[in-house]
Design a protein around this motif. Structure first.
Motif, PDB file in Angstrom:
ATOM      1  N   TYR A 165      50.101  12.767 -56.631  1.00 14.62           N
ATOM      2  CA  TYR A 165      49.368  13.388 -55.529  1.00 14.62           C
ATOM      3  C   TYR A 165      48.880  12.354 -54.521  1.00 14.62           C
ATOM      4  CZ  TYR A 165      46.147  16.606 -53.207  1.00 14.62           C
ATOM      5  OH  TYR A 165      45.506  17.378 -52.275  1.00 14.62           O
ATOM      6  N   ASN A 166      48.424  11.212 -55.019  1.00 14.62           N
ATOM      7  CA  ASN A 166      47.792  10.222 -54.155  1.00 14.62           C
ATOM      8  C   ASN A 166      48.730   9.092 -53.759  1.00 14.62           C
ATOM      9  OD1 ASN A 166      45.286  11.287 -55.989  1.00 14.62           O
ATOM     10  ND2 ASN A 166      44.678  10.836 -53.879  1.00 14.62           N
ATOM     11  N   LYS A 167      48.873   8.891 -52.473  1.00 17.29           N
ATOM     12  CA  LYS A 167      49.708   7.820 -51.930  1.00 17.29           C
ATOM     13  C   LYS A 167      49.237   6.454 -52.399  1.00 17.29           C
ATOM     14  CE  LYS A 167      51.212   6.055 -47.403  1.00 17.29           C
ATOM     15  NZ  LYS A 167      51.156   6.327 -45.933  1.00 17.29           N
ATOM     16  N   ASP A 168      47.935   6.250 -52.447  1.00 17.17           N
ATOM     17  CA  ASP A 168      47.380   4.978 -52.883  1.00 17.17           C
ATOM     18  C   ASP A 168      47.814   4.616 -54.297  1.00 17.17           C
ATOM     19  OD1 ASP A 168      46.084   3.944 -50.731  1.00 17.17           O
ATOM     20  OD2 ASP A 168      44.099   3.960 -51.630  1.00 17.17           O
ATOM     21  N   VAL A 169      47.817   5.611 -55.185  1.00 17.88           N
ATOM     22  CA  VAL A 169      48.216   5.361 -56.572  1.00 17.88           C
ATOM     23  C   VAL A 169      49.649   4.841 -56.624  1.00 17.88           C
ATOM     24  CG1 VAL A 169      48.686   6.456 -58.800  1.00 17.88           C
ATOM     25  CG2 VAL A 169      46.592   7.026 -57.547  1.00 17.88           C
ATOM     26  N   LEU A 170      50.521   5.470 -55.863  1.00 18.25           N
ATOM     27  CA  LEU A 170      51.925   5.069 -55.846  1.00 18.25           C
ATOM     28  C   LEU A 170      52.101   3.670 -55.266  1.00 18.25           C
ATOM     29  CD1 LEU A 170      53.353   8.480 -54.684  1.00 18.25           C
ATOM     30  CD2 LEU A 170      53.995   7.353 -56.811  1.00 18.25           C
ATOM     31  N   GLU A 171      51.482   3.416 -54.121  1.00 17.50           N
ATOM     32  CA  GLU A 171      51.708   2.153 -53.426  1.00 17.50           C
ATOM     33  C   GLU A 171      51.041   0.975 -54.119  1.00 17.50           C
ATOM     34  OE1 GLU A 171      52.538   3.361 -48.809  1.00 17.50           O
ATOM     35  OE2 GLU A 171      50.447   2.932 -49.378  1.00 17.50           O
ATOM     36  N   ARG A 172      49.900   1.196 -54.712  1.00 16.94           N
ATOM     37  CA  ARG A 172      49.135   0.073 -55.236  1.00 16.94           C
ATOM     38  C   ARG A 172      49.264  -0.102 -56.744  1.00 16.94           C
ATOM     39  NH1 ARG A 172      46.609  -1.815 -50.974  1.00 16.94           N
ATOM     40  NH2 ARG A 172      45.960  -0.428 -49.287  1.00 16.94           N
ATOM     41  N   VAL A 197      65.668   4.646 -57.330  1.00 11.05           N
ATOM     42  CA  VAL A 197      64.312   5.171 -57.468  1.00 11.05           C
ATOM     43  C   VAL A 197      63.802   5.676 -56.127  1.00 11.05           C
ATOM     44  CG1 VAL A 197      63.688   3.761 -59.459  1.00 11.05           C
ATOM     45  CG2 VAL A 197      63.302   2.883 -57.149  1.00 11.05           C
ATOM     46  N   GLU A 198      62.932   6.687 -56.194  1.00 11.10           N
ATOM     47  CA  GLU A 198      62.260   7.227 -55.026  1.00 11.10           C
ATOM     48  C   GLU A 198      60.804   7.482 -55.390  1.00 11.10           C
ATOM     49  OE1 GLU A 198      65.973   9.632 -52.907  1.00 11.10           O
ATOM     50  OE2 GLU A 198      64.539  10.726 -54.165  1.00 11.10           O
ATOM     51  N   PHE A 199      59.966   7.488 -54.368  1.00  8.23           N
ATOM     52  CA  PHE A 199      58.540   7.692 -54.574  1.00  8.23           C
ATOM     53  C   PHE A 199      58.041   8.745 -53.594  1.00  8.23           C
ATOM     54  CE2 PHE A 199      59.670   3.439 -55.842  1.00  8.23           C
ATOM     55  CZ  PHE A 199      59.004   3.250 -57.051  1.00  8.23           C
ATOM     56  N   TYR A 200      57.327   9.745 -54.115  1.00  7.15           N
ATOM     57  CA  TYR A 200      56.822  10.834 -53.293  1.00  7.15           C
ATOM     58  C   TYR A 200      55.342  11.062 -53.578  1.00  7.15           C
ATOM     59  CZ  TYR A 200      61.738  12.089 -52.549  1.00  7.15           C
ATOM     60  OH  TYR A 200      63.070  12.067 -52.214  1.00  7.15           O
ATOM     61  N   SER A 201      54.558  11.149 -52.518  1.00  8.09           N
ATOM     62  CA  SER A 201      53.153  11.511 -52.667  1.00  8.09           C
ATOM     63  C   SER A 201      52.953  12.929 -52.145  1.00  8.09           C
ATOM     64  CB  SER A 201      52.271  10.536 -51.877  1.00  8.09           C
ATOM     65  OG  SER A 201      52.522  10.650 -50.482  1.00  8.09           O
ATOM     66  N   GLY A 202      51.816  13.530 -52.509  1.00  8.89           N
ATOM     67  CA  GLY A 202      51.468  14.823 -51.943  1.00  8.89           C
ATOM     68  C   GLY A 202      51.475  15.969 -52.927  1.00  8.89           C
ATOM     69  N   ASP A 203      51.254  17.131 -52.382  1.00  6.64           N
ATOM     70  CA  ASP A 203      51.090  18.371 -53.135  1.00  6.64           C
ATOM     71  C   ASP A 203      52.416  18.882 -53.678  1.00  6.64           C
ATOM     72  OD1 ASP A 203      49.283  20.845 -53.666  1.00  6.64           O
ATOM     73  OD2 ASP A 203      51.015  21.687 -52.621  1.00  6.64           O
ATOM     74  N   TRP A 204      52.378  19.543 -54.837  1.00  6.15           N
ATOM     75  CA  TRP A 204      53.601  20.066 -55.450  1.00  6.15           C
ATOM     76  C   TRP A 204      54.291  21.103 -54.564  1.00  6.15           C
ATOM     77  CZ3 TRP A 204      50.842  21.032 -60.751  1.00  6.15           C
ATOM     78  CH2 TRP A 204      50.756  19.822 -61.446  1.00  6.15           C
ATOM     79  N   GLY A 205      53.513  21.967 -53.921  1.00  6.55           N
ATOM     80  CA  GLY A 205      54.126  22.976 -53.064  1.00  6.55           C
ATOM     81  C   GLY A 205      54.900  22.343 -51.926  1.00  6.55           C
TER      82      GLY A 205
END
Length: 331
Positions: A162-169, A196-204
């Motif tokens: 959900y959180n972009k910060d979690v993914l990036e950091r 590999v790919e990385f996605y942030s945000g809401d499931w919907g």
């Protein structure tokens, strides 16, 4: 709670700590974020992380999934509080594991992640699922399950949180640490060829913006909020290949929150699209389970999800009720 002892270059650059007291978010903005959710965003892995990253051992934990499958991951307690966005700072200042709609606990490695990671690496029937497969690590947090999938031979892994910060950091650095050769000490069997790919945000929003389907969806401790069940089931329906499998691990019941395995099974029964079975359960301490979830056969011949003799079903239910009552104090 956070120590100021962590310093690695990577995604998002080095955050400024010049005015940490001015980072507290506005209540009005928090309410708006909680209602709307964050839009899905695809994040690019920085070039320097593609070459591997070295992190001091004092800032790492090690998860031993099996004798030959180890995952090193960042100890998030070593990260300074102003290393993150307002949403995560709010959770930290409030001593909270999550703030619904804003921060969903991605910095904490929950115990169910270890349950599933061990079985992925140790059980032959699970290990073969990942050979040349496409995998979605849903609600990935530190990315441990997706990294284990790469080590088991997955050809493509998408990390979603959900959180972009979690993914990036955190997630990206953990991936780089384990799957990109930073020096000659890296084991030759660590796969750096998996896409590999990385996605942030809401499931919907993820469902709307990401078109591909996956052979395996991994998800740990994501069913604590019953309000998210419709979005989660829709994601499973649209993003799981017809012959694919969801491996979902969770506490049997989340006391004080409302979600849990039985309530999610009820939601699946009402939805009618999936069959499922309990693949593993821990009936001591904090009660935890792993579910295997698959699409029902179009012929209806496989609509026997967990159909056992009535006596056995009743015995299992009575046993689980007893264990829940017995171990309530561990919640």
């Amino acid at each position: 709670m956070f120590k100021f002892s962590f310093d690695v270059d990577g995604a998002g650059g080095t955050p400024s700590a010049a005015e940490p007291q001015q980072q507290e978010p506005e209540q009005e903005q928090m309410s708006q974020n909680s209602q709307q959710g964050y839009e899905c965003e695809k994040l690019e892995l920085p070039e320097n992380l593609r070459q591997g990253v070295v992190i001091e051992r004092d800032n790492l934990h090690v998860f031993v999934a099996s004798v030959d499958t180890l995952v090193e991951y960042i100890n998030c307690l070593s990260l300074p509080v102003d290393y993150f966005s307002d949403d995560i700072q709010l959770a930290e200042l409030d001593h909270s594991d999550l703030v619904p709609g804003m921060y969903e606990g991605g910095l904490k490695v929950w115990e169910c992640t270890f349950d599933l990671g061990e079985r992925m690496a140790e059980k032959a029937e699970y290990k073969k699922l990942f050979d040349k497969s496409t995998v979605l690590d849903l609600g990935c947090g530190s990315g441990i399950l997706g990294i284990v999938a790469i080590k088991l031979g997955a050809s493509k892994v998408a990390f979603q949180d959900y959180n972009k910060d979690v993914l990036e950091r955190v997630t990206m650095k953990n991936y780089s640490l384990n799957c990109c050769a930073a020096d000659d000490l890296q084991s030759s069997d660590q796969s750096d060829s998996a896409a590999v790919e990385f996605y942030s945000g809401d499931w919907g929003s993820f469902v709307d913006k990401v078109e591909r389907q996956f052979d395996v969806i991994l998800t740990s401790e994501t069913i604590y909020n019953t309000k998210n069940y419709p979005k989660l089931l829709k994601l499973f329906r649209e993003k799981l290949r017809p012959d694919g499998v969801v491996l979902l691990t969770s506490k049997t019941c989340y006391f004080g929150v409302g979600g849990g395995i039985r309530l999610f099974e009820k939601a699946m029964d009402e939805d009618g699209y999936f069959r499922y079975r309990t693949a593993w359960e821990c009936d001591s301490g904090v009660l935890r389970e792993i579910l295997e979830i698959r699409v029902k056969s179009s012929s209806g011949g496989q609509q026997q999800q967990q159909q056992q003799l009535p006596g056995n079903v009743a015995a299992r239910l009575l046993h689980r009720v007893w264990m829940l009552v017995k171990h309530t104090r561990y919640a």
